[in-house]
Motif scaffolding. Structure first.
Motif, PDB file in Angstrom:
ATOM      1  N   ARG A  66     -21.357 -24.658  22.950  1.00 28.12           N
ATOM      2  CA  ARG A  66     -20.962 -23.358  22.445  1.00 28.12           C
ATOM      3  C   ARG A  66     -21.737 -23.070  21.160  1.00 28.12           C
ATOM      4  NH1 ARG A  66     -16.461 -21.071  24.194  1.00 28.12           N
ATOM      5  NH2 ARG A  66     -16.060 -20.118  22.177  1.00 28.12           N
ATOM      6  N   THR A  67     -21.829 -21.803  20.832  1.00 26.14           N
ATOM      7  CA  THR A  67     -22.534 -21.419  19.615  1.00 26.14           C
ATOM      8  C   THR A  67     -21.637 -20.532  18.760  1.00 26.14           C
ATOM      9  OG1 THR A  67     -23.509 -19.490  20.700  1.00 26.14           O
ATOM     10  CG2 THR A  67     -24.763 -21.545  20.770  1.00 26.14           C
ATOM     11  N   VAL A  68     -21.692 -20.749  17.459  1.00 25.94           N
ATOM     12  CA  VAL A  68     -20.920 -19.933  16.525  1.00 25.94           C
ATOM     13  C   VAL A  68     -21.633 -18.609  16.293  1.00 25.94           C
ATOM     14  CG1 VAL A  68     -19.985 -19.788  14.200  1.00 25.94           C
ATOM     15  CG2 VAL A  68     -19.936 -21.966  15.434  1.00 25.94           C
ATOM     16  N   VAL A  69     -22.959 -18.673  16.236  1.00 23.34           N
ATOM     17  CA  VAL A  69     -23.754 -17.465  16.053  1.00 23.34           C
ATOM     18  C   VAL A  69     -24.575 -17.229  17.326  1.00 23.34           C
ATOM     19  CG1 VAL A  69     -23.843 -17.738  13.559  1.00 23.34           C
ATOM     20  CG2 VAL A  69     -25.612 -18.786  14.983  1.00 23.34           C
ATOM     21  N   PRO A  70     -25.019 -16.005  17.552  1.00 18.57           N
ATOM     22  CA  PRO A  70     -25.840 -15.747  18.749  1.00 18.57           C
ATOM     23  C   PRO A  70     -27.105 -16.593  18.763  1.00 18.57           C
ATOM     24  CG  PRO A  70     -25.046 -13.700  17.809  1.00 18.57           C
ATOM     25  CD  PRO A  70     -24.686 -14.775  16.843  1.00 18.57           C
ATOM     26  N   VAL A  71     -27.446 -17.076  19.917  1.00 24.44           N
ATOM     27  CA  VAL A  71     -28.634 -17.901  20.098  1.00 24.44           C
ATOM     28  C   VAL A  71     -29.581 -17.129  20.995  1.00 24.44           C
ATOM     29  CG1 VAL A  71     -29.519 -20.082  20.952  1.00 24.44           C
ATOM     30  CG2 VAL A  71     -27.304 -20.013  19.801  1.00 24.44           C
ATOM     31  N   THR A  72     -30.739 -16.757  20.462  1.00 27.27           N
ATOM     32  CA  THR A  72     -31.599 -15.810  21.162  1.00 27.27           C
ATOM     33  C   THR A  72     -32.985 -16.342  21.498  1.00 27.27           C
ATOM     34  OG1 THR A  72     -32.389 -14.868  19.085  1.00 27.27           O
ATOM     35  CG2 THR A  72     -30.394 -13.905  20.035  1.00 27.27           C
ATOM     36  N   ALA A  73     -33.314 -17.547  21.135  1.00 25.61           N
ATOM     37  CA  ALA A  73     -34.644 -18.091  21.429  1.00 25.61           C
ATOM     38  C   ALA A  73     -34.618 -18.840  22.752  1.00 25.61           C
ATOM     39  CB  ALA A  73     -35.085 -19.027  20.317  1.00 25.61           C
ATOM     40  N   PRO A  74     -35.624 -18.637  23.608  1.00 27.82           N
ATOM     41  CA  PRO A  74     -35.660 -19.377  24.872  1.00 27.82           C
ATOM     42  C   PRO A  74     -35.605 -20.893  24.673  1.00 27.82           C
ATOM     43  CG  PRO A  74     -37.263 -17.613  24.910  1.00 27.82           C
ATOM     44  CD  PRO A  74     -36.724 -17.670  23.499  1.00 27.82           C
ATOM     45  N   SER A  75     -36.202 -21.383  23.603  1.00 27.81           N
ATOM     46  CA  SER A  75     -36.238 -22.827  23.363  1.00 27.81           C
ATOM     47  C   SER A  75     -34.861 -23.408  23.065  1.00 27.81           C
ATOM     48  CB  SER A  75     -37.185 -23.137  22.198  1.00 27.81           C
ATOM     49  OG  SER A  75     -36.770 -22.468  21.024  1.00 27.81           O
ATOM     50  N   ASP A  76     -33.895 -22.560  22.777  1.00 23.47           N
ATOM     51  CA  ASP A  76     -32.534 -23.033  22.521  1.00 23.47           C
ATOM     52  C   ASP A  76     -31.727 -23.248  23.792  1.00 23.47           C
ATOM     53  OD1 ASP A  76     -32.442 -20.962  19.601  1.00 23.47           O
ATOM     54  OD2 ASP A  76     -32.671 -23.144  19.690  1.00 23.47           O
ATOM     55  N   TYR A  77     -32.295 -22.908  24.927  1.00 22.23           N
ATOM     56  CA  TYR A  77     -31.590 -23.050  26.198  1.00 22.23           C
ATOM     57  C   TYR A  77     -32.228 -24.152  27.024  1.00 22.23           C
ATOM     58  CZ  TYR A  77     -28.999 -18.930  24.976  1.00 22.23           C
ATOM     59  OH  TYR A  77     -28.167 -18.058  24.335  1.00 22.23           O
ATOM     60  N   THR A  78     -31.374 -24.940  27.657  1.00 17.17           N
ATOM     61  CA  THR A  78     -31.829 -26.106  28.413  1.00 17.17           C
ATOM     62  C   THR A  78     -32.208 -25.767  29.845  1.00 17.17           C
ATOM     63  OG1 THR A  78     -30.280 -27.433  27.111  1.00 17.17           O
ATOM     64  CG2 THR A  78     -31.201 -28.466  29.077  1.00 17.17           C
ATOM     65  N   TYR A  79     -31.472 -24.831  30.421  1.00 22.60           N
ATOM     66  CA  TYR A  79     -31.632 -24.541  31.842  1.00 22.60           C
ATOM     67  C   TYR A  79     -32.036 -23.081  32.058  1.00 22.60           C
ATOM     68  CZ  TYR A  79     -28.724 -28.716  31.840  1.00 22.60           C
ATOM     69  OH  TYR A  79     -28.205 -29.968  31.591  1.00 22.60           O
ATOM     70  N   PHE A  80     -32.963 -22.868  32.975  1.00 25.17           N
ATOM     71  CA  PHE A  80     -33.398 -21.537  33.366  1.00 25.17           C
ATOM     72  C   PHE A  80     -33.440 -21.438  34.890  1.00 25.17           C
ATOM     73  CE2 PHE A  80     -34.749 -18.996  29.768  1.00 25.17           C
ATOM     74  CZ  PHE A  80     -34.797 -19.925  28.750  1.00 25.17           C
ATOM     75  N   GLY A  81     -33.165 -20.237  35.398  1.00 27.17           N
ATOM     76  CA  GLY A  81     -33.366 -19.983  36.810  1.00 27.17           C
ATOM     77  C   GLY A  81     -34.814 -19.646  37.103  1.00 27.17           C
ATOM     78  N   GLN A  82     -35.077 -19.302  38.356  1.00 29.84           N
ATOM     79  CA  GLN A  82     -36.456 -19.038  38.779  1.00 29.84           C
ATOM     80  C   GLN A  82     -36.886 -17.603  38.484  1.00 29.84           C
ATOM     81  OE1 GLN A  82     -33.871 -18.851  40.742  1.00 29.84           O
ATOM     82  NE2 GLN A  82     -34.200 -16.940  41.881  1.00 29.84           N
ATOM     83  N   GLY A  83     -35.927 -16.752  38.161  1.00 30.15           N
ATOM     84  CA  GLY A  83     -36.234 -15.368  37.826  1.00 30.15           C
ATOM     85  C   GLY A  83     -36.098 -14.423  39.000  1.00 30.15           C
ATOM     86  N   THR A  84     -35.840 -13.164  38.692  1.00 32.01           N
ATOM     87  CA  THR A  84     -35.764 -12.106  39.697  1.00 32.01           C
ATOM     88  C   THR A  84     -36.459 -10.870  39.142  1.00 32.01           C
ATOM     89  OG1 THR A  84     -34.275 -10.879  41.180  1.00 32.01           O
ATOM     90  CG2 THR A  84     -33.476 -11.281  38.944  1.00 32.01           C
ATOM     91  N   GLN A  85     -37.282 -10.232  39.967  1.00 34.17           N
ATOM     92  CA  GLN A  85     -38.090  -9.101  39.516  1.00 34.17           C
ATOM     93  C   GLN A  85     -37.274  -7.817  39.514  1.00 34.17           C
ATOM     94  OE1 GLN A  85     -41.561  -8.903  38.587  1.00 34.17           O
ATOM     95  NE2 GLN A  85     -40.938  -6.838  37.989  1.00 34.17           N
ATOM     96  N   VAL A  86     -37.361  -7.091  38.410  1.00 30.75           N
ATOM     97  CA  VAL A  86     -36.776  -5.755  38.302  1.00 30.75           C
ATOM     98  C   VAL A  86     -37.914  -4.780  38.006  1.00 30.75           C
ATOM     99  CG1 VAL A  86     -35.269  -4.255  36.957  1.00 30.75           C
ATOM    100  CG2 VAL A  86     -34.522  -6.573  37.548  1.00 30.75           C
ATOM    101  N   THR A  87     -38.046  -3.769  38.834  1.00 30.71           N
ATOM    102  CA  THR A  87     -39.080  -2.754  38.655  1.00 30.71           C
ATOM    103  C   THR A  87     -38.419  -1.388  38.587  1.00 30.71           C
ATOM    104  OG1 THR A  87     -40.672  -4.103  39.875  1.00 30.71           O
ATOM    105  CG2 THR A  87     -41.203  -1.773  39.559  1.00 30.71           C
ATOM    106  N   VAL A  88     -38.695  -0.667  37.495  1.00 35.99           N
ATOM    107  CA  VAL A  88     -38.132   0.666  37.296  1.00 35.99           C
ATOM    108  C   VAL A  88     -39.275   1.666  37.391  1.00 35.99           C
ATOM    109  CG1 VAL A  88     -36.740   2.148  35.835  1.00 35.99           C
ATOM    110  CG2 VAL A  88     -36.395  -0.328  35.790  1.00 35.99           C
ATOM    111  N   SER A  89     -39.218   2.540  38.362  1.00 39.35           N
ATOM    112  CA  SER A  89     -40.279   3.522  38.554  1.00 39.35           C
ATOM    113  C   SER A  89     -39.980   4.792  37.763  1.00 39.35           C
ATOM    114  CB  SER A  89     -40.420   3.855  40.034  1.00 39.35           C
ATOM    115  OG  SER A  89     -39.238   4.456  40.519  1.00 39.35           O
ATOM    116  N   SER A  90     -41.056   5.411  37.297  1.00 39.61           N
ATOM    117  CA  SER A  90     -40.888   6.634  36.493  1.00 39.61           C
ATOM    118  C   SER A  90     -40.907   7.881  37.371  1.00 39.61           C
ATOM    119  CB  SER A  90     -41.996   6.717  35.452  1.00 39.61           C
ATOM    120  OG  SER A  90     -43.253   6.685  36.077  1.00 39.61           O
TER     121      SER A  90
END
Length: 127
Positions: free
Chosen positions: A103-127
């Protein structure tokens, strides 16, 4: 081994909505975990989007998505969500779910502070 699997990405028009899901597995309990969403545009670094504790606390958002995105989770389904409304072309990116075992007392916003990541999902917003 903790595993994160994202889903829900796709193509949407400006002003539209999407809900991303992140199925979390591999630990006896996630009560002490913090979870987050990051995104990465082509040729750019991975940027923080939103974060929350698995239990308690208040969600924290990047200024660029505040008021438009909502992070939440279902303990019953061991799933983290990112509801994205009023999408803009600038939101186009690969979105990653992340987790850390403390748990974190303050917000943790750096990727290096996280141990686990998923593979990602693409989001595309068309204009």
């Amino acid at each position: 081994q903790v595993q994160l699997v994202e889903s829900g990405g796709g193509l949407v028009q400006t002003g539209g909505s999407l809900r991303l899901s992140c199925a979390v597995s591999g630990a006896p309990t996630f009560v002490s975990y913090s979870v987050a969403w990051f995104r990465q545009r082509p040729g750019k670094e991975r940027d923080f989007v939103a974060q929350m504790q698995w239990v308690g606390g208040r969600p924290y958002y990047a200024d660029s998505v505040k008021g438009r995105f909502t992070i939440s989770r279902s303990s019953a389904k061991n799933t983290v969500y990112l509801q994205m409304n009023s999408l803009e072309p600038e939101d186009t990116a690969v979105y990653y779910c992340a987790a850390r075992g403390t748990r974190t007392v303050v917000p943790v916003t750096a990727p290096s502070d996280y141990t686990y990541f998923g593979q990602g999902t693409q989001v595309t917003v068309s204009s």
